[in-house]
Structures are given as C-alpha cells and as structure tokens.
Design an enzyme around this catalytic site. Sequence first.
Site, PDB file in Angstrom:
ATOM      1  N   GLY A 103     104.155  29.925  13.623  1.00  0.00           N
ATOM      2  CA  GLY A 103     104.581  28.696  14.287  1.00  0.00           C
ATOM      3  C   GLY A 103     104.490  28.860  15.787  1.00  0.00           C
ATOM      4  O   GLY A 103     104.349  29.983  16.291  1.00  0.00           O
TER       5      GLY A 103
ATOM      6  N   CYS B  11     103.499  36.357  11.309  1.00  0.00           N
ATOM      7  CA  CYS B  11     103.545  35.999  12.735  1.00  0.00           C
ATOM      8  C   CYS B  11     104.963  35.539  13.104  1.00  0.00           C
ATOM      9  O   CYS B  11     105.893  36.338  13.072  1.00  0.00           O
ATOM     10  CB  CYS B  11     102.466  34.966  13.035  1.00  0.00           C
ATOM     11  SG  CYS B  11     102.126  34.781  14.787  1.00  0.00           S
ATOM     12  N   TYR B  12     105.165  34.264  13.408  1.00  0.00           N
ATOM     13  CA  TYR B  12     106.523  33.793  13.724  1.00  0.00           C
ATOM     14  C   TYR B  12     107.485  34.159  12.590  1.00  0.00           C
ATOM     15  O   TYR B  12     108.635  34.521  12.833  1.00  0.00           O
ATOM     16  CB  TYR B  12     106.495  32.278  13.934  1.00  0.00           C
ATOM     17  CG  TYR B  12     107.852  31.659  14.264  1.00  0.00           C
ATOM     18  CD1 TYR B  12     108.309  31.598  15.574  1.00  0.00           C
ATOM     19  CD2 TYR B  12     108.677  31.137  13.258  1.00  0.00           C
ATOM     20  CE1 TYR B  12     109.549  31.030  15.880  1.00  0.00           C
ATOM     21  CE2 TYR B  12     109.907  30.571  13.553  1.00  0.00           C
ATOM     22  CZ  TYR B  12     110.336  30.523  14.867  1.00  0.00           C
ATOM     23  OH  TYR B  12     111.549  29.961  15.162  1.00  0.00           O
TER      24      TYR B  12
ATOM     25  N   HIS C 102      97.212  37.306  10.958  1.00  0.00           N
ATOM     26  CA  HIS C 102      97.032  36.200  10.011  1.00  0.00           C
ATOM     27  C   HIS C 102      96.101  36.624   8.871  1.00  0.00           C
ATOM     28  O   HIS C 102      94.886  36.588   9.010  1.00  0.00           O
ATOM     29  CB  HIS C 102      96.497  34.962  10.738  1.00  0.00           C
ATOM     30  CG  HIS C 102      97.533  34.375  11.629  1.00  0.00           C
ATOM     31  ND1 HIS C 102      98.458  33.453  11.189  1.00  0.00           N
ATOM     32  CD2 HIS C 102      97.834  34.617  12.925  1.00  0.00           C
ATOM     33  CE1 HIS C 102      99.270  33.148  12.174  1.00  0.00           C
ATOM     34  NE2 HIS C 102      98.916  33.842  13.248  1.00  0.00           N
TER      35      HIS C 102
ATOM     36  N   GLU D 164      95.764  35.043   6.198  1.00  0.00           N
ATOM     37  CA  GLU D 164      95.279  33.869   5.473  1.00  0.00           C
ATOM     38  C   GLU D 164      93.939  33.345   5.970  1.00  0.00           C
ATOM     39  O   GLU D 164      93.272  32.581   5.277  1.00  0.00           O
ATOM     40  CB  GLU D 164      96.332  32.749   5.526  1.00  0.00           C
ATOM     41  CG  GLU D 164      96.590  32.133   6.900  1.00  0.00           C
ATOM     42  CD  GLU D 164      97.582  32.923   7.770  1.00  0.00           C
ATOM     43  OE1 GLU D 164      97.795  34.111   7.476  1.00  0.00           O
ATOM     44  OE2 GLU D 164      98.115  32.367   8.735  1.00  0.00           O
TER      45      GLU D 164
ATOM     46  N   ASP E   1      90.454  11.804  -6.512  1.00  0.00           N
ATOM     47  CA  ASP E   1      91.901  12.095  -6.485  1.00  0.00           C
ATOM     48  C   ASP E   1      92.672  11.166  -7.425  1.00  0.00           C
ATOM     49  O   ASP E   1      93.463  11.612  -8.255  1.00  0.00           O
ATOM     50  CB  ASP E   1      92.464  11.951  -5.062  1.00  0.00           C
ATOM     51  CG  ASP E   1      91.682  12.759  -4.047  1.00  0.00           C
ATOM     52  OD1 ASP E   1      91.062  13.753  -4.451  1.00  0.00           O
ATOM     53  OD2 ASP E   1      91.668  12.389  -2.865  1.00  0.00           O
TER      54      ASP E   1
ATOM     55  N   LYS F   3      91.152  18.864  -1.720  1.00  0.00           N
ATOM     56  CA  LYS F   3      90.140  18.179  -2.522  1.00  0.00           C
ATOM     57  C   LYS F   3      89.385  19.129  -3.454  1.00  0.00           C
ATOM     58  O   LYS F   3      89.138  18.808  -4.611  1.00  0.00           O
ATOM     59  CB  LYS F   3      89.165  17.478  -1.577  1.00  0.00           C
ATOM     60  CG  LYS F   3      88.036  16.751  -2.220  1.00  0.00           C
ATOM     61  CD  LYS F   3      88.387  15.349  -2.676  1.00  0.00           C
ATOM     62  CE  LYS F   3      88.508  14.405  -1.540  1.00  0.00           C
ATOM     63  NZ  LYS F   3      89.029  13.091  -1.920  1.00  0.00           N
TER      64      LYS F   3
END
Length: 507
Positions: free
Chosen positions: A53, A80-81, A165, A167, A223, A363
């Site tokens: 963040g 991180c944060y 990070h 991710e 969707d 998606k």
Amino acid sequence: MERIVVLDFGGQYNQLIARRVREAGVYSELLPHTASIQEIQGESLSGIILTGGPDSVYAKGAKACDNGIFSLGVPVLGICYGMQYIAKVFGGRIEAAPVREYGRTPIRMQDHPLLRGLDSGIVWMNHNDSVFAMPDGFSAIAETEHCPFAAFADDARKLYGIQFHAEVAHTPNGALIFRNFLKDICGCACTYSPSGLADMLVAQIRAQVGKDRVLGALSGGVDSSVASVLVHNAIGDRLTCIFVDHGLLRQNEAEEVLGFYRDQLNLNIIHVDARERFLSKLAGVTDPEQKRKIIGTEFVRVFEEEAKKLGGAEWLLQGTIYPDVIESGTQTGATIKSHHNVGGLPKDIGFKGLVEPLRMFFKDEVRALGESLGIAHALVWRQPFPGPGLAIRVLGDITEEKLSILRQSDFILREEIAAAGLAEKVWQYFTVFTGMRSVGVMGDQRTYDYAIGVRAVTSTDAMTVEWAELPYPLLRRISERIIGEVPHVNRVVYDITSKPPGTIEWE
Ligand code: XMP
C-alpha cells in the site's frame, strides 16, 4: 473448503495477489482492510495475506486492519506494507530507507520453506520504507544491499513478511512463494480448479437465494452468460433472464445474441426492446459519467418492471467481474469510471439485493470457468462489449446518425479482423466516433467530415493492455473500407495508447 483472504491496503498489485493464490490452487478473496473479523473468517479460512500500500505505517490515517486477525490461528503473510504492518504491530521499527529500492533487485535468501525454489537471486522491489528492527521472535530470511530484512519469519506464530513483490511477473518464480505459503505453511491441499469453483459458486448461490426467484441481466457477453449458467445450475427455472436492447448495440447484435442463447443455452429469456427509452434519456448528454449513471439506472428500472410483470423476483443477477468493481472505485481505490453495473447503479433498487457470483474474478478466469461449464467456445471467446454499449464510444452527445456511422465502421473492422484470423488474438477491437471533423479531398471535392478512431488492444485481464500491432496492410484495408463505405467519414486514426495511461474505452 480452503480459502485465503487477501486484505487490501491500497497497493497497485493487490488484485494480482488474490489471483496468484487461486492459480496456486486455493480459492481467495480480496477484502478491504476494514473488513470485519466475521467477514474475514467466513465459513472457512486457511490463511491471510496483507497487501502492499502507499502509506507509511506511522503516518496519521495509515491503513490498518482489525488486529484480531493475528489471533485467528491461521498463518499471516505480509507483503511490502503488509510486512511493515506486521513489524509495527509486534513491536519492530520501520524507517524510511536511505536508498529506496525500485525494480529488479539482487537478493540473498536463506533456506526457508517460504522461499524454497526461488534461487534466481532477483526480486521486484517498490518501496520507500523498510523494517529496521524486527520484533522479538522473528528472524531474517532474506536481505538485499539496502534492506537488511527483505523477508522475515516467526515460525512459532506463523507470521511472515516479504518486502518484495512476489506477485508480479518481474519476480522470477515469485508464484512459488504463494505455493510454498499455501502448501507448506497453511497446510492447504491446493485442489481448487475452475470445475471445483463452479460447484462452490453454485452452493454459495443456493445459500444466498434460498427459495427466492432471480431475474438475470443477460448482455450477450461471456460474464453474464457464465453467471446465468451458474445460477441456472443452482436454482433452475426460478431464474428468468432479460436481454435488453437499449439501442446501443452493434450491428446485428440483438439477433446474434438471442440466436446464441436459444441454440446454446437452455435458459428462459425475455427480449425487451427499450431502444426509444434509453436514447431519449440520453439525448443531449455529453458527460461520460452521467451517461454511465443514466444507463445503469435505466437498466435497473427495466429489470424492476420486468420483475413486476413476472409476478415478482427478489434478486437481480449481474455478471459483474473484478475490473468493473475496482475501476468503479472502492474504499481503497480511486474511481476511474463508473461501470454501469457497479458505480452506475442507482442506490434504490427494487430487489432484495444483487447476485454477483463472478465479482472476484478476472475475465480470463471467467472464460476458464465458462469452458469448464461446457459453454460453447464461440460464446466464451466473444470479445468483451461494455454494458453501456456504443454510448461510451460516441464521444459527446448521442444521435441516431452518429450511432449509424459508428455501427457501420465497427462492422467493417470486425469483418476485417475476422478475415485476418485475429478475432481471438486481439483482446478487444472497435471503432470510436470521435466527434472530430476535419478537411479532406474526395473525388476532387473538398470534404469536411468525421474522423473515426480504431482501437485494438491485447490483454489477459483488461487491467493493463497494450495497443495491438495490427499489420499495416490490414490497417490500410480497414481505413480504405471505412472511408469508402461509410458516408460522412473522411479520416481514420489508429489509437496507439496503452492502459495505463489510457483506458480501453474512450469514455
Ligand atoms: P476500460 O475502458 O475501463 O475497460 O479500460 C475495461 C473493460 O471493461 C469494459 N467496460 C465495461 N463493461 N460495463 C461493462 O459491462 C461498463 O460500464 C464498462 N466500462 C468498460 C471495457 O469494454 C473493457 O473490456
């Protein structure tokens, strides 16, 4: 059921974390940092991940969560944060690093179950602050040149932190950290898959809806189709779907979509012709957000009326997916644009509530789910089309003439992309009525006519996109055909803007 909660502290990559967890085989949900302990616990909980963040942990108003999460008996991983937050809560010290680290950063890692397999020695950093004193009970498991505690662990309390990070794709093998956390630390079996997901969503829908009836908003896109099939599987004929023609569809779209549904899906569908109604409400409106809100409201009014005609339906089904939610603004994220089915919804809806089984997904995840449900490939792979339709592709006020020009140019673009065999390679492609007029010369005569924009982008999830490098001969043919075949167009421009900084749609 195994479930991981990702608590959102406002970082840029948070949605990717939830996704990496699902890819590693455990169902996960992104919840705001303000979520209650009850919401976090849900019916099952295997672990918690705290995201990055923009705040500094000691700053006034810095984002916090209910620290009761640390007493739930499940492992917690801070990124991180999130790592700095854990350090602060347990008595460590965080400071602004003398040298900030951004981008690819060499790292030395110790042999620890969380980091197993990450031997490339490179991670992606993006931080100003770092942990400078660890709380009691924690030990350092990785360091970089400027960050003495690039990762830490308290194995007894099962608390972990990584400053980098894992991710993002730029941390090589970063996905392994999630796998390690889930399997070796949380003890998950990691068996979640799109087919298992369908069963779980069906069970959730049944629990939400009980014996009530549901009205489904069906747009023709993947969707709402997948969402409708899930609800149909859950409650059968207590679902009635509504397909609204709001006059902002592409050429031949209504017939095509209804044909698809009748042939492919065994759903009960009502076709509502609301063209006049939407277009008169939109007459003279130029502001994109106002257009979106008018359309969102009008959709709901049509659904309420249809529910009444049917003798009542308690719930409204929408095919909302995660990018619709995040772009419409959340407690932690800014409003980029109000998607008609989220930020564009009126406050008062004449239903008990919304059924949105796909709200947490991207998606491409919805497409995988659609395939696992046996929905026809052509329907699953239709290019996305926004609910507000051509209203957000005619810049400025909407008229029948502009819609007609847009439809014709869009039809030509679609024909040419299909003929070039690129329909499934390009994520989304359409034309835009720019409203701009310019001077040209045709047949020795001066023209002063409209410019059509062509947009074609590649993406995996619509969160970030690149403009598509269409072959020049194809672009030339598209331009020649549009100018030659569509009256009042004398110029075609190609949009070479990625997202960010642009968005896919122009409004
Ligand atoms: P943007 O323009 O925000 O679009 O980059 C991301 C994706 O979402 C679609 N989109 C919408 N879909 N209702 C929808 O159902 C909306 O209000 C809406 N606005 C944008 C867009 O076409 C792209 O696929």
